[in-house]
Design an enzyme around this catalytic site. Structure first.
Site, PDB file in Angstrom:
ATOM      1  N   SER A   8      36.752  39.594  37.563  1.00 40.67           N
ATOM      2  CA  SER A   8      38.027  38.964  37.261  1.00 40.67           C
ATOM      3  C   SER A   8      37.809  37.853  36.252  1.00 40.67           C
ATOM      4  CB  SER A   8      38.640  38.375  38.540  1.00 40.67           C
ATOM      5  OG  SER A   8      39.781  37.614  38.241  1.00 40.67           O
ATOM      6  N   HIS A   9      38.831  37.575  35.498  1.00 40.73           N
ATOM      7  CA  HIS A   9      38.779  36.439  34.584  1.00 40.73           C
ATOM      8  C   HIS A   9      38.737  35.119  35.358  1.00 40.73           C
ATOM      9  CE1 HIS A   9      39.981  39.493  31.706  1.00 40.73           C
ATOM     10  NE2 HIS A   9      39.685  38.632  30.748  1.00 40.73           N
TER      11      HIS A   9
END
Length: 121
Positions: A8-9
């Protein structure tokens, strides 16, 4: 048991999802490759590859958006470890939940990928 790698960012988003998965499938190992080393938003193929090297069994990668997928695919190309690792395209939260439950049921990596794809693909 199949390990999940959440890409995930946002490190906070991935950590929160890991916490949720621990409630639903407590025996499923969940590793995080989220955010950048300095704590900012983003993804990095080398961090994903490093996480793949920590696997205790075969692994399944799930991503949030855009460059997370691109970096996960690059990390898979670079990976030279001895575990089988696959990427599956699915909504991160829902896909991870299903994958964690299936892993907790001792399903194989291929069975988990097939189950997630049939639900979301």
């Amino acid at each position: 048991m199949i390990n999940l790698i959440l890409v995930s960012h946002s490190e906070k988003l991935a950590a929160g999802l890991k916490e949720l998965l621990a409630e639903m499938a407590p025996d499923t190992p969940v590793l995080l490759a989220a955010g950048l080393a300095d704590g900012t938003i983003g993804t990095d193929a080398s961090r994903i590859e490093e996480t793949m090297n920590e696997l205790t069994d075969d692994g399944l990668i799930l991503t949030d958006i855009g460059s997370a997928t691109m970096n996960a695919e690059l990390a898979l190309e670079l990976y030279s470890g001895d575990r089988s690792v696959q990427f599956v395209e699915a909504p991160l939260v829902e896909g991870a939940f299903l994958a964690a439950v299936l892993s907790g049921q001792s399903k194989s990596l291929d069975e988990i990928v097939t189950g997630v794809k049939s639900e979301f693909g």
